[in-house]
Design a protein around this motif. Sequence first.
Motif, PDB file in Angstrom:
ATOM      1  N   ALA A 141       0.932  -1.207   0.015  1.00 65.75           N
ATOM      2  CA  ALA A 141      -0.212  -0.142   0.037  1.00 65.75           C
ATOM      3  C   ALA A 141       0.732   1.336   0.194  1.00 65.75           C
ATOM      4  CB  ALA A 141      -0.940   0.105   1.230  1.00 65.75           C
ATOM      5  N   ALA A 142       1.793   1.355   0.793  1.00 67.29           N
ATOM      6  CA  ALA A 142       2.942   2.333   0.969  1.00 67.29           C
ATOM      7  C   ALA A 142       3.614   2.798  -0.399  1.00 67.29           C
ATOM      8  CB  ALA A 142       3.919   2.184   2.022  1.00 67.29           C
ATOM      9  N   ALA A 143       4.012   1.742  -1.121  1.00 67.05           N
ATOM     10  CA  ALA A 143       4.732   1.648  -2.357  1.00 67.05           C
ATOM     11  C   ALA A 143       3.752   2.196  -3.572  1.00 67.05           C
ATOM     12  CB  ALA A 143       5.313   0.336  -2.914  1.00 67.05           C
ATOM     13  N   THR A 144       2.462   1.749  -3.569  1.00 63.88           N
ATOM     14  CA  THR A 144       1.380   2.268  -4.281  1.00 63.88           C
ATOM     15  C   THR A 144       1.117   3.582  -4.243  1.00 63.88           C
ATOM     16  OG1 THR A 144       0.506  -0.134  -4.590  1.00 63.88           O
ATOM     17  CG2 THR A 144      -0.909   1.574  -5.485  1.00 63.88           C
ATOM     18  N   TYR A 145       1.114   3.906  -3.038  1.00 62.33           N
ATOM     19  CA  TYR A 145       0.944   5.420  -2.604  1.00 62.33           C
ATOM     20  C   TYR A 145       1.828   6.373  -3.270  1.00 62.33           C
ATOM     21  CZ  TYR A 145      -0.460   9.855  -0.395  1.00 62.33           C
ATOM     22  OH  TYR A 145      -0.671  11.185   0.026  1.00 62.33           O
ATOM     23  N   THR A 146       3.001   6.051  -2.971  1.00 63.57           N
ATOM     24  CA  THR A 146       4.165   6.834  -3.594  1.00 63.57           C
ATOM     25  C   THR A 146       4.007   7.016  -5.016  1.00 63.57           C
ATOM     26  OG1 THR A 146       5.780   4.848  -3.552  1.00 63.57           O
ATOM     27  CG2 THR A 146       5.564   6.298  -1.656  1.00 63.57           C
ATOM     28  N   ARG A 147       3.677   5.807  -5.669  1.00 59.08           N
ATOM     29  CA  ARG A 147       3.539   6.053  -7.205  1.00 59.08           C
ATOM     30  C   ARG A 147       2.849   7.038  -7.703  1.00 59.08           C
ATOM     31  NH1 ARG A 147       2.183   0.408  -9.932  1.00 59.08           N
ATOM     32  NH2 ARG A 147       3.074   1.824 -11.720  1.00 59.08           N
ATOM     33  N   GLN A 148       1.836   7.460  -6.701  1.00 56.89           N
ATOM     34  CA  GLN A 148       0.803   8.480  -7.235  1.00 56.89           C
ATOM     35  C   GLN A 148       1.344   9.760  -7.025  1.00 56.89           C
ATOM     36  OE1 GLN A 148      -3.633   7.197  -6.123  1.00 56.89           O
ATOM     37  NE2 GLN A 148      -2.335   5.646  -5.053  1.00 56.89           N
ATOM     38  N   VAL A 149       2.357  10.114  -6.289  1.00 57.13           N
ATOM     39  CA  VAL A 149       3.033  11.236  -6.017  1.00 57.13           C
ATOM     40  C   VAL A 149       3.684  11.713  -7.234  1.00 57.13           C
ATOM     41  CG1 VAL A 149       4.664  12.642  -4.715  1.00 57.13           C
ATOM     42  CG2 VAL A 149       3.369  10.785  -3.617  1.00 57.13           C
ATOM     43  N   ASP A 157       8.586   5.904 -10.742  1.00 53.47           N
ATOM     44  CA  ASP A 157       7.462   5.084 -10.851  1.00 53.47           C
ATOM     45  C   ASP A 157       7.913   3.354 -11.212  1.00 53.47           C
ATOM     46  OD1 ASP A 157       4.475   4.778 -11.085  1.00 53.47           O
ATOM     47  OD2 ASP A 157       5.019   4.120 -13.001  1.00 53.47           O
ATOM     48  N   TYR A 158       8.913   3.223 -11.972  1.00 52.61           N
ATOM     49  CA  TYR A 158       9.206   2.152 -12.450  1.00 52.61           C
ATOM     50  C   TYR A 158       9.849   1.190 -11.462  1.00 52.61           C
ATOM     51  CZ  TYR A 158      11.212  -2.014 -15.098  1.00 52.61           C
ATOM     52  OH  TYR A 158      11.710  -3.235 -15.418  1.00 52.61           O
ATOM     53  N   GLY A 159      10.851   2.111 -10.507  1.00 52.66           N
ATOM     54  CA  GLY A 159      11.459   1.526  -9.380  1.00 52.66           C
ATOM     55  C   GLY A 159      10.336   1.047  -8.253  1.00 52.66           C
ATOM     56  N   ALA A 160       9.268   1.909  -7.995  1.00 49.53           N
ATOM     57  CA  ALA A 160       8.372   1.621  -7.055  1.00 49.53           C
ATOM     58  C   ALA A 160       7.737   0.341  -7.564  1.00 49.53           C
ATOM     59  CB  ALA A 160       7.361   2.714  -6.879  1.00 49.53           C
ATOM     60  N   LEU A 161       7.422   0.070  -8.734  1.00 51.31           N
ATOM     61  CA  LEU A 161       6.880  -0.978  -9.464  1.00 51.31           C
ATOM     62  C   LEU A 161       7.382  -2.195  -9.077  1.00 51.31           C
ATOM     63  CD1 LEU A 161       4.408  -2.160 -11.041  1.00 51.31           C
ATOM     64  CD2 LEU A 161       5.731  -1.832 -13.182  1.00 51.31           C
ATOM     65  N   ILE A 162       8.857  -2.159  -9.511  1.00 50.75           N
ATOM     66  CA  ILE A 162       9.859  -3.452  -9.071  1.00 50.75           C
ATOM     67  C   ILE A 162      10.098  -3.799  -7.667  1.00 50.75           C
ATOM     68  CG2 ILE A 162      12.361  -4.143  -9.479  1.00 50.75           C
ATOM     69  CD1 ILE A 162      10.615  -4.126 -12.133  1.00 50.75           C
ATOM     70  N   PHE A 163       9.731  -2.739  -6.808  1.00 47.99           N
ATOM     71  CA  PHE A 163      10.113  -3.015  -5.339  1.00 47.99           C
ATOM     72  C   PHE A 163       8.773  -3.533  -4.893  1.00 47.99           C
ATOM     73  CE2 PHE A 163       8.271  -1.671  -1.341  1.00 47.99           C
ATOM     74  CZ  PHE A 163       9.473  -1.853  -0.523  1.00 47.99           C
TER      75      PHE A 163
END
Length: 422
Positions: A141-149, A157-163
Amino acid sequence: MASIVIVIPDGEGVPPKENIKKFDTFSCPGISSFLRENKRRHDMRKVIHSIKVGVALVLVSLLYLLDPLYKEVGENAMWAIMTVVVVFEFFAGATLSKGLNRGIGTVLGGGLGCLAAAFAQAVSGIGKAIVVGIAVFVFGAAATYTRQVPNIKKKYDYGALIFILTFNLVVVSGLRAEQVLELARERLSTILMGFAICVFISLLVFPIWASDELHDSLISRFEDLARSLEGFSKEYFENVTGKENKSSANFSSCKAVLHSKTKDESLVNFARWEPWHGKFGFSYPWGKYIKIGGDLRDLATTILSLKGCLRSPTQSSEGLRQSVKEPCEAMISSLAWTLRELGESIKSMRKCPSEDVVVPKLKSVRLELSLVVTPATLGTNLENADGLGLASFLYSLMEMVENMDELAKDVEELGELGGFHK
């Protein structure tokens, strides 16, 4: 009807009228030939990129094909191949951006996943599943939220997805802690191999720079808008009989300029990842390209508004247009010349002589406009609605001069920040 009083600027810095005509006939064949050469080069770059990807896939496949290498990496060679397929982009900056994002996401996801897996192994029974579920929920949830910043989405964005992907694969695998660490190490090493191959080929073998694409794309828009202006002038003042149905104004190029914002932002993001190369240093002001692109879009909007002058039911009569034809054609020619001069200064990376050339040119256009917009020219005709179309046209020219003035300031600032030569 109330009249509009327009202040006529003094003559300081305004070239004589005969000099204006001389400048108005100025052409810039350098930009035209540059655009044709740029198109051929772009087609060739597509072929080069395709060959580079093929070579990278051959090299990374050696991890499978050569027994000594396969014994070291085993089935994990699949991750190296996947990295090349996913990471290798058309522009070098995009490849670096994706590769570093993939590496950071893998390291962070794998590291936190190992810690969460080790903690879950220490809990027996149903507690293990609860710990895994909580960890997956919180970090996902935290990583998905950061992708929307917005700022993070543009760059990471791609790094958060891989994380998210790596963290879940490690935590949910259910392996023992030491096996999880070994699996993460092997996968990270093969990913680094694939990334190294991508970077080597992308940066050292006929590199395709996003910065060059952004630079060339911006230059081409100056020429496109200048041609649109000249095409409109020809159609508005020469095709006045209504017998000429073919349009001389190429408004499609203006629409292309209006849709350039997303491309500019993407290329600026990639250009910031690229190392020093050629004429672009590490601290090159790429942000000014976004500002200049916005100025060009404002100018394109004003030029497109001229299309209404051609289609308006209150279009001026032939006689009225012919009465202002000569000064208006001179003004439009001056504006087109200014656009080409600004584009040429960016192309050659020389400081724009705005105070000496561009500002006097715009002053002369303002002076010509103030002489054309008079009650004698429009007052009587406005009462009969004959001059409404011409008034709209002249107002668009006024707005265009203001946009051009702002554009010249931004181009001059780019030259100062970018270290352009004189």
